[in-house]
Design a protein around this motif. Structure first.
Motif, mmCIF file in Angstrom:
data_model
loop_
_atom_site.group_PDB
_atom_site.id
_atom_site.type_symbol
_atom_site.label_atom_id
_atom_site.label_comp_id
_atom_site.label_asym_id
_atom_site.label_seq_id
_atom_site.Cartn_x
_atom_site.Cartn_y
_atom_site.Cartn_z
ATOM 1 N N TRP A 156 0.791 -1.224 -0.077
ATOM 2 C CA TRP A 156 0.216 0.044 0.090
ATOM 3 C C TRP A 156 0.790 1.192 0.124
ATOM 4 O O TRP A 156 0.634 2.241 -0.652
ATOM 5 N N THR A 157 1.989 1.103 0.765
ATOM 6 C CA THR A 157 2.969 2.341 0.745
ATOM 7 C C THR A 157 3.311 2.668 -0.872
ATOM 8 O O THR A 157 3.406 4.066 -1.043
ATOM 9 N N GLN A 158 3.658 1.639 -1.775
ATOM 10 C CA GLN A 158 3.923 2.037 -2.985
ATOM 11 C C GLN A 158 2.661 2.484 -3.866
ATOM 12 O O GLN A 158 2.868 3.200 -4.693
ATOM 13 N N ARG A 159 1.570 1.966 -3.550
ATOM 14 C CA ARG A 159 0.372 2.494 -4.265
ATOM 15 C C ARG A 159 -0.013 3.775 -4.019
ATOM 16 O O ARG A 159 -0.445 4.465 -4.749
ATOM 17 N N ILE A 160 0.480 4.295 -2.775
ATOM 18 C CA ILE A 160 0.227 5.603 -2.463
ATOM 19 C C ILE A 160 1.267 6.514 -3.134
ATOM 20 O O ILE A 160 1.067 7.815 -3.463
ATOM 21 N N ALA A 161 2.443 6.037 -3.028
ATOM 22 C CA ALA A 161 3.627 7.088 -3.344
ATOM 23 C C ALA A 161 3.562 7.015 -4.827
ATOM 24 O O ALA A 161 3.851 8.011 -5.512
ATOM 25 N N ARG A 162 3.099 5.660 -5.592
ATOM 26 C CA ARG A 162 3.202 5.846 -7.225
ATOM 27 C C ARG A 162 2.097 5.049 -7.486
ATOM 28 O O ARG A 162 2.077 4.022 -7.943
ATOM 29 N N PRO A 163 0.729 5.933 -7.475
ATOM 30 C CA PRO A 163 -0.641 5.206 -7.847
ATOM 31 C C PRO A 163 -0.514 4.761 -9.379
ATOM 32 O O PRO A 163 0.150 5.278 -10.174
ATOM 33 N N ALA A 164 -1.235 3.497 -9.700
ATOM 34 C CA ALA A 164 -1.207 3.168 -11.140
ATOM 35 C C ALA A 164 -2.162 4.035 -11.959
ATOM 36 O O ALA A 164 -3.133 4.563 -11.451
ATOM 37 N N SER A 165 -1.812 3.878 -13.223
ATOM 38 C CA SER A 165 -2.789 4.514 -14.060
ATOM 39 C C SER A 165 -2.556 3.831 -15.440
ATOM 40 O O SER A 165 -1.749 2.849 -15.453
ATOM 41 N N PRO A 166 -3.611 3.871 -16.533
ATOM 42 C CA PRO A 166 -3.458 3.326 -17.786
ATOM 43 C C PRO A 166 -2.181 3.324 -18.401
ATOM 44 O O PRO A 166 -1.718 2.592 -19.075
ATOM 45 N N LEU A 167 -1.474 4.268 -18.189
ATOM 46 C CA LEU A 167 -0.210 4.708 -18.831
ATOM 47 C C LEU A 167 1.180 4.354 -17.903
ATOM 48 O O LEU A 167 2.023 4.828 -18.326
ATOM 49 N N GLY A 168 0.969 4.158 -16.699
ATOM 50 C CA GLY A 168 2.002 3.563 -15.875
ATOM 51 C C GLY A 168 1.966 4.273 -14.625
ATOM 52 O O GLY A 168 0.617 4.675 -14.333
ATOM 53 N N THR A 169 2.968 4.089 -13.684
ATOM 54 C CA THR A 169 2.840 4.582 -12.244
ATOM 55 C C THR A 169 3.147 5.758 -12.027
ATOM 56 O O THR A 169 4.152 6.505 -12.908
ATOM 57 N N GLY A 170 2.833 6.602 -10.964
ATOM 58 C CA GLY A 170 3.176 7.846 -10.759
ATOM 59 C C GLY A 170 1.974 8.904 -10.679
ATOM 60 O O GLY A 170 1.023 8.867 -11.260
ATOM 61 N N TRP A 171 2.000 9.924 -9.780
ATOM 62 C CA TRP A 171 1.041 10.999 -9.547
ATOM 63 C C TRP A 171 0.897 11.733 -10.806
ATOM 64 O O TRP A 171 -0.378 12.198 -11.017
ATOM 65 N N ALA A 172 1.690 12.245 -11.519
ATOM 66 C CA ALA A 172 1.788 12.918 -12.717
ATOM 67 C C ALA A 172 0.766 12.074 -13.788
ATOM 68 O O ALA A 172 -0.158 12.607 -14.578
ATOM 69 N N LEU A 173 1.095 10.917 -14.127
ATOM 70 C CA LEU A 173 0.282 10.032 -15.097
ATOM 71 C C LEU A 173 -1.025 9.877 -14.537
ATOM 72 O O LEU A 173 -2.062 9.803 -15.324
ATOM 73 N N ALA A 174 -0.926 9.592 -13.279
ATOM 74 C CA ALA A 174 -2.598 9.250 -12.788
ATOM 75 C C ALA A 174 -3.492 10.373 -12.898
ATOM 76 O O ALA A 174 -4.608 10.388 -13.222
ATOM 77 N N ALA A 175 -2.725 11.562 -12.965
ATOM 78 C CA ALA A 175 -3.632 12.830 -12.947
ATOM 79 C C ALA A 175 -4.040 13.010 -14.293
ATOM 80 O O ALA A 175 -5.358 13.432 -14.626
#
Length: 403
Positions: free
Chosen positions: A222-241
């Motif tokens: 869960w710590t990694q999921r918060i720090a770098r959330p998943a998205s269709p294009l990869g992980t990280g807050w910028a891509l998730a946004a």
């Protein structure tokens, strides 16, 4: 009317059909995926980012696989392009219906009132209340000026240079020297396929190093999921946004949107491809092709930079895996009265679009890659079909019903 029968065109058509809105869709179903991908290629996207947008449950790639008794794909399973093509054909038959293979030759303003006059390649004409352009990357392949001297029309053989999207079979280059220009997925996977077909390959990369994706983790703390959330294009807050809120990207200043379009998800190779390239195919980084000339039956490239290893390089063929340029002028079927009225994003030749993907020409919509400078990088991938198709269908329905 919908022009293009790839993932975006099929998704828009599926939503219009479900809403009872009459439409005609033109193109070859999954045409680019059939003819702009070499045999043996895989999708870079994960299964979760490869679903076309159906108006009801049951239209995902996973549903298609289950229905046909095929094993479920995970993030650790690269998707063969031919599997995705079969999925698209199935989706078309289930959710879209007939697709007309005729080529659209001209889209002009209607002689009287709103709407458009459409002419097909065979001369047939009709009018349409709205036109949705879902032409993908067709006609947008970019070959740098340094390599154009080797292109058809230049002195020497006509086959010295081609774009990576022009091939369905790279085995024809077996036993020949091929220089691949580019450092992204298309360049690296083409190089692997060429090497495996017996070609002598060199890859010329402008960047100082080749970037590779990291192997996905099916289960993350869960710590990694918060720090770098998943998205269709990869992980990280910028891509998730940018994936969660394409409409928010549209509200950014034009300069910020273009910077995001050009910098987000730069050239890189899929994690599963790395073992087929590193230590197998010569890859020269930090080098730039500054010129090219025809010498007999070969191409001679001038190469500069600390990673060039040589001043010149001779090849029997040059494969330009150099991406695409978004340009409305590359859509020749748009007549000047229509094309010239389309407002473009400042600093580009991509259309300005409303929140419903409508251009400054009422009733003319753009989706897919041509919408990426407005809505962000998700429009460059199949993952953007749901966001685009639902909004276009909802907005066009009243216009069509009013005719």
């Amino acid at each position: 009317m919908i022009v293009g029968a790839g993932p975006y065109g099929l998704s828009v058509a599926a939503h219009l059909r479900a809403a009872g809105v009459p439409y005609r869709i033109f193109g070859e179903v999954m045409g680019s995926w059939r003819h702009a991908m070499a045999t043996g290629m895989f999708l870079k996207s994960t299964p979760a980012a490869t679903d076309l947008s159906a108006p009801e449950p049951g239209g995902r790639l996973a549903d298609f696989r289950l229905l046909h008794g095929e094993p479920e794909l995970t993030e650790l399973t690269p998707i063969p392009c031919d599997v995705f093509v079969r999925y698209g054909l199935w989706f078309q038959k289930r959710y879209v219906g007939d697709v007309e293979p005729a080529r659209v030759a001209a889209v002009d303003r209607a002689a009287a009132g709103d709407g458009f006059a459409v002419r097909l390649d065979g001369g047939r004409e009709f009018t349409a209340a709205a036109v949705v352009l879902a032409t993908g990357l067709s006609g947008l392949a970019h070959v740098p000026g340094e390599l154009r001297r080797l292109a058809p029309g230049a002195p020497g053989p006509r086959t010295l240079v081609s774009h990576s999207s022009h091939h369905t079979d790279l085995s024809r280059y077996g036993g020949r020297r091929v220089a691949v220009v580019g450092g992204g997925q298309s360049a690296l996977e083409s190089a692997a396929l060429l090497h495996e077909a017996g070609a002598e390959v060199r890859v010329l990369v402008r960047e100082r190093r080749v970037l590779w994706g990291s192997e996905p983790e099916l289960v993350r703390p869960w710590t990694q999921r918060i720090a770098r959330p998943a998205s269709p294009l990869g992980t990280g807050w910028a891509l998730a946004a940018v994936c969660r809120a394409p409409g928010g990207v549209r509200r950014l200043p034009a300069a910020a949107r273009l910077l995001l379009f050009r910098r987000a998800l730069g050239p890189s190779g899929g994690w599963w491809l790395r073992d087929r390239v590193e230590g197998v195919v010569p890859v020269h980084t930090a080098c730039r092709v500054t010129g090219a000339e025809v010498v007999g039956d070969t191409a001679r490239l001038r190469v500069t930079g600390p990673g060039a290893h040589c001043d010149t390089l001779e090849a029997d063929h040059v494969l330009a895996a150099t991406g695409y340029r978004l340009d409305l002028d590359a859509l020749p079927f748009l007549r000047p009265a229509v094309r010239d009225a389309v407002a473009c994003v400042p600093g580009s030749k991509a259309p300005e679009l409303s929140s419903a993907f409508e251009s400054s020409v009422p009733g003319l919509y753009f989706t897919g890659s041509l919408a990426a400078p407005m809505f962000g990088p998700m429009m460059r991938f199949v993952a953007g079909t749901e966001y685009a198709a639902t909004r276009i269908a909802r907005h066009t329905a009243p216009r069509v019903a009013a005719r």
